[in-house]
Design a protein around this motif. Structure first.
Motif, PDB file in Angstrom:
ATOM      1  N   LEU A 117       1.680  -1.493  11.313  1.00 62.18           N
ATOM      2  CA  LEU A 117       2.840  -1.442  10.590  1.00 62.18           C
ATOM      3  C   LEU A 117       4.086  -0.620  11.155  1.00 62.18           C
ATOM      4  CD1 LEU A 117       1.947  -1.961   6.698  1.00 62.18           C
ATOM      5  CD2 LEU A 117       2.365  -3.892   8.280  1.00 62.18           C
ATOM      6  N   THR A 118       5.219  -1.331  11.164  1.00 62.92           N
ATOM      7  CA  THR A 118       6.355  -0.657  11.440  1.00 62.92           C
ATOM      8  C   THR A 118       6.697   0.415  10.793  1.00 62.92           C
ATOM      9  OG1 THR A 118       7.868  -2.037  10.356  1.00 62.92           O
ATOM     10  CG2 THR A 118       7.323  -2.642  12.853  1.00 62.92           C
ATOM     11  N   PRO A 119       7.372   1.511  11.117  1.00 61.37           N
ATOM     12  CA  PRO A 119       7.529   2.769  10.262  1.00 61.37           C
ATOM     13  C   PRO A 119       8.394   2.475   9.255  1.00 61.37           C
ATOM     14  CG  PRO A 119       7.884   3.593  12.715  1.00 61.37           C
ATOM     15  CD  PRO A 119       7.663   1.968  12.473  1.00 61.37           C
ATOM     16  N   ASN A 120       7.996   3.176   7.957  1.00 60.87           N
ATOM     17  CA  ASN A 120       8.623   2.801   6.803  1.00 60.87           C
ATOM     18  C   ASN A 120       8.658   1.236   6.244  1.00 60.87           C
ATOM     19  OD1 ASN A 120       9.629   5.546   6.785  1.00 60.87           O
ATOM     20  ND2 ASN A 120      11.488   4.925   8.148  1.00 60.87           N
ATOM     21  N   ARG A 121       7.458   0.754   6.740  1.00 60.24           N
ATOM     22  CA  ARG A 121       7.278  -0.815   6.269  1.00 60.24           C
ATOM     23  C   ARG A 121       6.754  -0.883   4.632  1.00 60.24           C
ATOM     24  NH1 ARG A 121       8.297  -4.456   4.884  1.00 60.24           N
ATOM     25  NH2 ARG A 121       8.404  -6.780   5.431  1.00 60.24           N
ATOM     26  N   LEU A 122       5.744   0.380   4.395  1.00 58.96           N
ATOM     27  CA  LEU A 122       5.351   0.530   3.025  1.00 58.96           C
ATOM     28  C   LEU A 122       6.397   1.504   2.493  1.00 58.96           C
ATOM     29  CD1 LEU A 122       1.667   0.544   3.791  1.00 58.96           C
ATOM     30  CD2 LEU A 122       2.889  -1.220   2.959  1.00 58.96           C
ATOM     31  N   THR A 123       6.407   1.566   1.159  1.00 61.39           N
ATOM     32  CA  THR A 123       6.975   2.618   0.288  1.00 61.39           C
ATOM     33  C   THR A 123       6.038   3.998   0.322  1.00 61.39           C
ATOM     34  OG1 THR A 123       6.188   1.983  -1.745  1.00 61.39           O
ATOM     35  CG2 THR A 123       7.739   0.796  -1.018  1.00 61.39           C
ATOM     36  N   GLU A 124       6.721   4.818  -0.335  1.00 61.32           N
ATOM     37  CA  GLU A 124       6.116   5.992  -0.407  1.00 61.32           C
ATOM     38  C   GLU A 124       4.985   5.936  -1.321  1.00 61.32           C
ATOM     39  OE1 GLU A 124       8.199   9.540  -1.410  1.00 61.32           O
ATOM     40  OE2 GLU A 124       9.643   9.335   0.417  1.00 61.32           O
ATOM     41  N   GLN A 125       4.846   5.263  -2.530  1.00 59.89           N
ATOM     42  CA  GLN A 125       4.019   5.059  -3.443  1.00 59.89           C
ATOM     43  C   GLN A 125       2.872   4.109  -2.659  1.00 59.89           C
ATOM     44  OE1 GLN A 125       5.172   3.055  -6.812  1.00 59.89           O
ATOM     45  NE2 GLN A 125       3.140   3.284  -7.877  1.00 59.89           N
TER      46      GLN A 125
ATOM     47  N   ALA B  12       0.849   6.305  -0.204  1.00 58.69           N
ATOM     48  CA  ALA B  12       0.046   6.997  -1.026  1.00 58.69           C
ATOM     49  C   ALA B  12      -1.072   6.495  -1.288  1.00 58.69           C
ATOM     50  CB  ALA B  12       0.844   7.779  -2.089  1.00 58.69           C
ATOM     51  N   GLN B  13      -0.976   5.078  -1.947  1.00 60.37           N
ATOM     52  CA  GLN B  13      -2.126   4.692  -2.349  1.00 60.37           C
ATOM     53  C   GLN B  13      -3.123   4.251  -1.007  1.00 60.37           C
ATOM     54  OE1 GLN B  13       0.290   1.335  -3.913  1.00 60.37           O
ATOM     55  NE2 GLN B  13      -0.959   1.408  -5.748  1.00 60.37           N
ATOM     56  N   VAL B  14      -2.579   3.814   0.250  1.00 56.87           N
ATOM     57  CA  VAL B  14      -3.604   3.529   1.381  1.00 56.87           C
ATOM     58  C   VAL B  14      -4.200   5.014   1.687  1.00 56.87           C
ATOM     59  CG1 VAL B  14      -3.401   3.179   3.764  1.00 56.87           C
ATOM     60  CG2 VAL B  14      -1.965   1.834   2.146  1.00 56.87           C
ATOM     61  N   PHE B  15      -3.603   6.118   1.625  1.00 55.14           N
ATOM     62  CA  PHE B  15      -4.288   7.490   1.619  1.00 55.14           C
ATOM     63  C   PHE B  15      -5.293   7.701   0.809  1.00 55.14           C
ATOM     64  CE2 PHE B  15      -4.222  11.931   1.260  1.00 55.14           C
ATOM     65  CZ  PHE B  15      -4.534  12.230   2.679  1.00 55.14           C
ATOM     66  N   LYS B  16      -4.922   7.612  -0.616  1.00 56.94           N
ATOM     67  CA  LYS B  16      -6.244   7.805  -1.415  1.00 56.94           C
ATOM     68  C   LYS B  16      -7.189   6.852  -1.206  1.00 56.94           C
ATOM     69  CE  LYS B  16      -7.039   7.728  -6.321  1.00 56.94           C
ATOM     70  NZ  LYS B  16      -6.175   7.295  -7.659  1.00 56.94           N
ATOM     71  N   LEU B  17      -7.235   5.704  -0.790  1.00 57.97           N
ATOM     72  CA  LEU B  17      -8.127   4.576  -0.486  1.00 57.97           C
ATOM     73  C   LEU B  17      -9.028   5.299   0.758  1.00 57.97           C
ATOM     74  CD1 LEU B  17      -6.634   1.113  -1.138  1.00 57.97           C
ATOM     75  CD2 LEU B  17      -8.386   2.457  -2.602  1.00 57.97           C
TER      76      LEU B  17
END
Length: 729
Positions: A517-525, A528-533
């Motif tokens: 994905l392009t940078p900042n395409r996902l919100t911080e929240q 964080a969900q992606v990182f947790k998974l």
């Protein structure tokens, strides 16, 4: 009976530890114009070695040639390597042939040789068994005729065994197992124990065929590894394509690999992106994406489209060749496995024969005693020295244990492997396909727009329908499992190196890896969900609808149901468990945390071998299922393969779990410990009874018929003791 199927000369810049068959061009064996440098070393490929004892016989026979400076047999890859001061090919082949191994210079690859049929390979054993049965039937009618029948049957079995024993004696191996059996059967014939002589021979022949079968299975495993590398490649010369032999590829050549084909050599990707299945080499079940300029190993499978690559490896130096080399190195670091009877016969048989001869000759010569009584005692000692009970004691226990293991879904390849299992104190597990199921499944769905997760999954399945990618199949399978109504998709297209896109219900849907994905395409929240998974060991993809993120899908290779129970059971047996994996550290930590075991992540085949060597101060088993695990299995005290694993892992291993359940490991170890104790008991019974009757015969208390009892009685006892293993749980 062995068979040499090809012979190559070793060029001076290649050491004898090199193992790749393609590294050395085949030479004409009848060409005497070779340079002196070419005379420095030669290599043969051997097929048909029954056990490492055969390797030692070949080395001994070759080592007697004056011009040979070094002769080594690499049992794991069935190769003979000889260094010599002159061209000794003819002499080596003559010596090996005389030692009892047939050979040919055809150069035919092993994988193209048609195996002999069952009946043809076992014709001598089958005919001998029929003669033995006929002898028993004749004896039931007439004892005298039965004696003659058993004598003829024994002579039939003695002819090939005795002839090979004679040749081995002349080749420098006077006390091989063939000599032991010839002496045992001949001694029994001398005192009229013809039925016993024939029985000993058929047990010996049966054991030899079982070992030959195991050796044949191992050869097929090495061939399966070699088969990962195709014989031909498509080389590009401008706009022209030509099919060439893999051995003709050189660094810098540009090749093209079709979808579903394997790379013929190590190479660098020329295209922008491409996906490859590297599971055959790394054990990782997830396909990996390579970008332009990144290296790809030989044997990897191109997944989604034709790809162009630049060759980087020289002939014989690809990833496949390096794995073969690791297998050979691991085999060399371990001492050769010598069968117990072969070692023991070097002392036992000549000592008993010498004692029998002294008893028969010395009293009449030195003390003027009567010849007949002392010859009688010498013959009695000869029968006592007949190692029938010893010959049966170890194989009977091993055969019973192997049969018990097979009934419980475990294949253990021979007595040496069974004995080594009993000493195991540490077990190293591969992760993917061993501790885990080896197939990704959907673990978590998160809707980012408050949409129903089932609808989210149905849309994802619509996009992925028809794709062969393992992640796509997992998503479609999960939707089918939940019996979701999957809508129709149109305009499906794979975005190379990015994801997959389709139109569903008038909306453009894209499934893509977060890193694309392009940078900042996902919100911080959302990030964080992606990182947790991902920290939990999942592979995460993002689904976008009309360029807006609408959901996260996490997939994971799940833990086997019996993995935790197996580790706990091993821990209760004071066996330490650890995990060696090529996966990333986060995925490895998640699995290891669930099992409460140590782990090492990001490991290539060479790294696994290094860890095994580091831990070699104690008996260690390696459990795996992939080609990448084969070198570590060979380096370990014993290798154990999962039944669902690759052919190479199954054949390189010393044992395999045919039912594909991990809980069989603890059962195998318990059985091996019981077998080890049973063998010690059998040897004690056999030698103890012989020792007693040896003393009583010399003192004149027992005669020839009790000497027969010393052997046949001991044989019956050790056989009955060994049969107890069949009832082991």
């Amino acid at each position: 009976m062995g068979k040499i199927t090809s012979v190559n000369t070793l060029s001076p810049d290649i050491t004898c530890s090199d193992c790749s068959g393609s590294a050395v061009p085949a030479s004409d064996p009848d060409d005497d114009s070779d340079s002196d440098a070419q005379h420095e070393g030669y290599r043969w490929r051997i097929s048909g070695m029954d056990c490492p004892a055969c390797a030692r016989k070949i080395e001994t026979a070759v080592g007697q040639l004056s011009a040979v400076t070094e002769g080594r047999v690499l049992f794991a890859t069935q190769k003979l390597i000889v260094k010599a001061s002159e061209d000794v090919r003819v002499q080596v082949e003559d010596a090996v042939r005389y030692a009892g191994f047939s050979l040919t210079r055809s150069g035919t690859p092993i994988k193209q040789i048609e195996p002999a049929g069952f009946w043809w390979e076992n014709r001598t054993l089958i005919l001998f068994a029929l003669l033995l049965l006929a002898s028993w039937l004749i004896q039931s009618v007439s004892a005298q005729a039965g004696q003659v029948a058993f004598t003829l049957t024994t002579l039939f079995g003695l002819w090939p065994t005795g002839r090979r024993a004679f040749r081995l004696i002349k080749s420098g191996s006077p006390f091989a197992i063939e000599t032991l059996m010839t002496l045992a059967a001949s001694g029994a014939l001398l005192i009229g124990a013809t039925a016993e002589a024939a029985t000993v021979l058929i047990l010996y022949m049966l054991g030899e065929r079982l070992e030959a079968f195991a050796a044949g299975r191992a050869r097929r495993g090495v061939n399966a590894l070699m088969a990962l590398q195709p014989d031909t490649a498509v080389r590009l010369q401008g706009e022209r394509r030509e099919t060439v032999a893999v051995s003709s590829l050189n660094p810098g050549d540009i090749i093209e690999v079709a979808p579903g084909a394997r790379l013929p050599a190590d190479a660098k990707l020329l295209d922008t992106f491409a996906s490859f299945d590297e599971s055959a080499l790394t054990g990782e079940s997830m396909p990996v994406e390579r970008q332009q300029g990144e290296p790809v190993s030989a044997g990897c499978l191109s997944i989604d489209r034709p790809v162009r690559l630049t060759v980087t490896s020289k002939p014989g130096e690809s990833a496949i060749d390096r794995i073969l080399h690791l297998i050979e190195q691991a085999e060399e670091r371990r001492a050769p496995i010598a069968r117990f009877l072969d070692r023991f016969s070097r002392i036992y048989t000549p000592a008993i024969m010498a004692l029998a001869l002294l008893v028969a000759l010395l009293p009449p010569l030195l003390l003027s005693a009567d010849w007949q009584p002392w010859i009688y005692k010498g013959l009695a000692l000869l029968l006592i020295g007949c190692p029938c009970a010893l010959v049966i004691s170890t194989p009977a226990a091993i055969t019973s244990a192997l049969a018990a293991a097979t009934r419980r879904g475990a294949l253990i390849k021979g007595g040496a492997a069974l004995e080594r299992l009993s000493a195991i104190r540490t077990i190293a597990f591969d992760k993917t396909g061993t501790l885990t199921a080896g197939k990704p499944v959907v673990t978590t769905l998160i809707a980012l727009n408050e949409e129903d997760v089932n609808l989210l999954l149905a849309k994802a399945a619509a996009v992925e329908t028809g794709s062969s990618h393992p992640l796509a199949r997992a998503i479609v399978a999960r939707a089918a499992e939940l019996k979701l109504n999957v809508p129709r998709a149109s305009g499906q297209k794979t975005l190379i190196g990015t994801g997959i896109e389709a139109i569903v219900s008038g909306h453009t849907l894209l499934i893509i890896a977060p890193g694309r994905l392009t940078p900042n395409r996902l919100t911080e929240q959302q990030s964080a969900q992606v990182f947790k998974l991902e920290s939990a060991g999942n592979t995460v993809v993002v689904m976008l609808e009309d360029n807006q993120p609408i959901g996260l899908i996490a997939l994971r290779d799940t833990l086997r149901e019996d993995a935790k129970a197996t580790v706990d059971e091993l821990r209760a047996m004071n066996i330490h468990s650890m995990m060696l994996t090529g996966d990333n550290a986060r995925a490895a930590a998640a699995i290891a945390g669930e099992l409460n075991i140590d782990y090492r992540a990001g490991m290539l085949p060479a790294d696994k071998v290094a860890v095994i060597a580091e831990l070699s101060h104690q008996p260690l088993a390696m459990v795996g299922d992939g080609i990448n695990d084969a070198p570590a299995m060979k380096a370990a005290t014993i290798g154990i393969a999962m039944g669902s694993g690759s052919d190479v892992a199954l054949e390189a291993a010393d044992a395999a779990l045919t039912h594909n359940r991990l809980n069989g490991i603890a059962a195998m170890i318990r059985l091996s410990r019981a077998t080890h104790a049973n063998i010690r008991q059998n040897i004690t019974i056999a030698l103890g009874l012989k020792g007693i009757f040896l003393l009583t015969t010399l003192l004149g208390f027992t005669g020839l018929w009790l000497a027969v009892l010393a052997d046949s009685g001991a044989t019956a006892l050790v056989t009955a003791n060994a049969l107890r293993l069949l009832r082991k749980n």
